[in-house]
Design an enzyme around this catalytic site. Structure first.
Site, PDB file in Angstrom:
ATOM      1  N   ARG A  62      36.651  48.976  26.490  1.00  0.00           N
ATOM      2  CA  ARG A  62      36.581  48.138  27.546  1.00  0.00           C
ATOM      3  C   ARG A  62      35.255  47.818  27.794  1.00  0.00           C
ATOM      4  O   ARG A  62      34.238  48.371  27.577  1.00  0.00           O
ATOM      5  CB  ARG A  62      36.838  49.284  28.747  1.00  0.00           C
TER       6      ARG A  62
ATOM      7  N   HIS B 265      42.983  41.684  30.982  1.00  0.00           N
ATOM      8  CA  HIS B 265      43.345  43.175  31.309  1.00  0.00           C
ATOM      9  C   HIS B 265      44.776  43.279  30.906  1.00  0.00           C
ATOM     10  O   HIS B 265      45.746  43.680  31.921  1.00  0.00           O
ATOM     11  CB  HIS B 265      42.955  43.494  32.705  1.00  0.00           C
TER      12      HIS B 265
ATOM     13  N   GLN C  40      46.864  46.606  32.036  1.00  0.00           N
ATOM     14  CA  GLN C  40      47.246  46.458  33.427  1.00  0.00           C
ATOM     15  C   GLN C  40      48.370  45.710  33.640  1.00  0.00           C
ATOM     16  O   GLN C  40      49.316  46.186  34.678  1.00  0.00           O
ATOM     17  CB  GLN C  40      46.192  45.906  34.193  1.00  0.00           C
TER      18      GLN C  40
ATOM     19  N   ASP D  26      42.858  41.022  43.862  1.00  0.00           N
ATOM     20  CA  ASP D  26      41.877  41.949  43.228  1.00  0.00           C
ATOM     21  C   ASP D  26      40.516  41.846  43.914  1.00  0.00           C
ATOM     22  O   ASP D  26      40.300  40.986  44.790  1.00  0.00           O
ATOM     23  CB  ASP D  26      41.884  41.497  41.954  1.00  0.00           C
TER      24      ASP D  26
ATOM     25  N   CYS E 117      45.292  45.830  41.361  1.00  0.00           N
ATOM     26  CA  CYS E 117      45.150  46.807  40.175  1.00  0.00           C
ATOM     27  C   CYS E 117      44.236  48.104  40.512  1.00  0.00           C
ATOM     28  O   CYS E 117      44.108  48.917  39.847  1.00  0.00           O
ATOM     29  CB  CYS E 117      44.380  46.003  39.138  1.00  0.00           C
TER      30      CYS E 117
ATOM     31  N   ARG F 197      50.103  53.165  34.658  1.00  0.00           N
ATOM     32  CA  ARG F 197      49.138  52.749  33.727  1.00  0.00           C
ATOM     33  C   ARG F 197      49.407  53.539  32.522  1.00  0.00           C
ATOM     34  O   ARG F 197      49.314  53.198  31.192  1.00  0.00           O
ATOM     35  CB  ARG F 197      47.743  52.884  34.249  1.00  0.00           C
TER      36      ARG F 197
HETATM   37  N1  NVA Z   1      38.609  42.283  38.046  1.00  0.00           N
HETATM   38  C1  NVA Z   1      38.332  43.966  38.145  1.00  0.00           C
HETATM   39  C2  NVA Z   1      39.493  44.640  37.690  1.00  0.00           C
HETATM   40  C3  NVA Z   1      39.233  45.972  37.676  1.00  0.00           C
HETATM   41  C4  NVA Z   1      40.469  46.817  37.194  1.00  0.00           C
HETATM   42  C5  NVA Z   1      36.871  43.898  37.405  1.00  0.00           C
HETATM   43  O1  NVA Z   1      36.735  43.495  36.306  1.00  0.00           O
HETATM   44  O2  NVA Z   1      36.146  44.589  38.004  1.00  0.00           O
HETATM   45  N1   CP Z   2      42.853  48.921  37.231  1.00  0.00           N
HETATM   46  C1   CP Z   2      41.836  49.569  36.569  1.00  0.00           C
HETATM   47  O1   CP Z   2      41.664  49.165  35.405  1.00  0.00           O
HETATM   48  O2   CP Z   2      41.078  50.672  36.969  1.00  0.00           O
HETATM   49  P1   CP Z   2      39.995  51.378  36.458  1.00  0.00           P
HETATM   50  O3   CP Z   2      38.781  50.417  36.453  1.00  0.00           O
HETATM   51  O4   CP Z   2      39.851  52.671  37.276  1.00  0.00           O
HETATM   52  O5   CP Z   2      40.406  51.642  34.910  1.00  0.00           O
END
Ligand code: NVA
Ligand code: CP
Length: 436
Positions: free
Chosen positions: A208, A235, A238, A331, A372, A417
């Site tokens: 990540r 993602h 997700q 989101d 998400c 998830r």
């Molecule tokens: N768009 C958000 C998704 C988090 C799961 C981010 O990248 O922070």
């Molecule tokens: N939705 C998601 O990816 O959550 P986290 O950032 O907590 O992993």
């Protein structure tokens, strides 16, 4: 063209751990490339000249590629000698063949055809549903005892980290957490070097972080599966959880209308557009201006895929596009890694696209609300309190009312998830509960 010495390909005596899917994927891709080359050459030929042009093309192809055609007995030494004379490959073992698997031209070919099909996605969703039922029924299935995964997190996480870790343990694997504050990755050691190091110890690597090119660099350098746990651009895990939740709540995916409100040009908006295009769903990104829509190149690719799948891709600045929606999705408006200075403009631009009770009324009565997470729907977090002081707002992309409504499926979505990530790891490490 590829060597073809009989009237069919035969796969004999596969090793007990081998799957015939891989050779099939290779052959289908090679055929797709040939058909594509033919189509390119014929695309401007007028209809009345088409038949002649096709004959001409076939003739030329046969002449140009005579060296791969053999009409003799393909099972004799004669053909092996002949193939050698003609400079054709005869790779007898996996170690001999693997360099071809990762040759640049072949990687390019697989990238070109986006070799991840609707059927493969459906397999993962079905596998996740089976694994979820097993877990619910207390069935222990740990076929990967003795294996280990590395989990690299350059951004924070609750759901993704816990899902990989719990799923790894359930499958029998160990899991090691690494971030840039406690490891050398990305700070003192390059991603490519890290991939080479981790490959020597782990059976799979989750990443990540920021650029999509980083996870691709890891994948290109590691010889074990690399799983994308979120980048700025995508993602994917997700989306698998989201689609599983949709299936559980709404039945089939095909033909469903998904409206994505807010900042649709980042990882979640992009991933939803791809998922809808591949799975035959109708995707609408709803935002105030072009800068919040996915980039033009990805839009074009998705429109092509949508044509094949029967889905559609639309961009709208009008919230009335929520009419008839099966899923309303949103989101956060400023994502991880983006600077805090973005908040003022995002709040100004995106507030009319907030998911509230009035907006939900435009969707179908049976519509579900998805997110998400994490989400800004009340003042119970430090971040929300900080934004409240600066902008005097109490909720952002979704109201607390919708977040807690009957239509909201956000916590089941979060729980899915783990099951979907387990499915991804099981599938890419080659195990299935019906077999192993
Ligand atoms: N768009 C958000 C998704 C988090 C799961 C981010 O990248 O922070
Ligand atoms: N939705 C998601 O990816 O959550 P986290 O950032 O907590 O992993």
């Amino acid at each position: 063209p590829f060597a073809f010495t009989g009237n069919k390909f035969e796969f004999r005596m596969l090793g007990s751990e081998a799957s015939v899917a891989n050779p099939n994927i290779i052959l289908n891709t090679a055929v797709a490339e040939c058909v594509h080359q033919f189509a390119e050459r014929l695309k401007d030929v007028p209809e009345d000249k088409m038949e002649d042009a096709i004959h001409e093309l076939i003739k030329k192809t046969i002449i140009d590629h005579k060296r791969v055609i053999f009409n003799g007995n393909g099972y004799t030494d004669e053909w092996i000698e002949e193939a050698e004379k003609r400079g054709l490959f005869n790779l007898k073992s996996t170690p001999d063949a693997l360099p071809q698997w990762i040759a640049d031209k072949n990687i390019e070919l697989f990238t070109k055809y986006h070799i991840f099909t609707k059927e493969e996605i459906e397999y993962l969703l079905d596998l996740a549903a089976r694994l979820k039922a097993m877990k619910k029924n207390g069935v222990v299935w740990n076929p990967l005892i003795g294996k280990n995964i590395a989990m690299i997190f350059e951004k924070t996480s609750t759901r993704t980290r816990c899902s990989f870790e719990v799923a790894a343990h359930d499958l029998g694997m160990g899991a090691t957490y690494l971030d840039s504050t406690v490891s050398q990755i990305g700070v003192k050691e390059s991603i490519a070097d890290s991939a080479n190091v981790l490959t020597t110890m782990f059976d799979g690597i989750e990443y990540r972080g920021y650029g999509q090119e980083i996870v691709e660099c890891l994948a290109n350098n590691a010889t074990v599966p690399v799983w994308n746990g979120l980048t700025n651009d995508f993602h994917p895990t997700q989306l698998l959880a989201d689609m599983l939740t949709m299936k559980e709540k709404l039945g089939d995916l095909e033909g469903k209308k998904v409206v994505y409100l807010g900042d649709a040009r980042y990882n979640m908006g992009n991933s939803w557009m791809v998922a809808c295009a591949k799975m035959g769903m109708h995707f609408v990104a709803c935002a105030p201006k072009d800068m919040y829509f996915p980039d033009a190149e990805l839009q074009a690719k998705c429109k092509e895929w949508a044509k094949e799948s029967g889905g559609s891709i639309e961009f709208s600045t009008d919230i009335s596009s929520c009419e008839g929606a099966d899923v309303i999705y949103t989101d956060v408006w400023v994502s991880m890694g983006e600077p805090d200075e973005k908040w003022a403009q995002r709040i100004g631009d995106l507030m009319p696209y907030q998911v509230n009770a009035d907006l939900m009324k435009m969707a179908k009565d049976t519509a579900i609300f998805m997110h998400c997470l994490p989400s800004f729907h009340n003042l119970d977090t430090l971040k929300a309190q900080d934004l409240n002081k600066k902008f005097d707002i109490t909720e952002l992309e979704v109201t607390d009312e919708v977040f807690n409504s009957e239509q909201s499926v956000v916590f089941e979505e979060a729980g899915n998830r783990m099951h979907t990530i387990k499915a991804v790891m099981a599938a890419t490490l080659g195990v299935d509960p019906d077999r192993d």
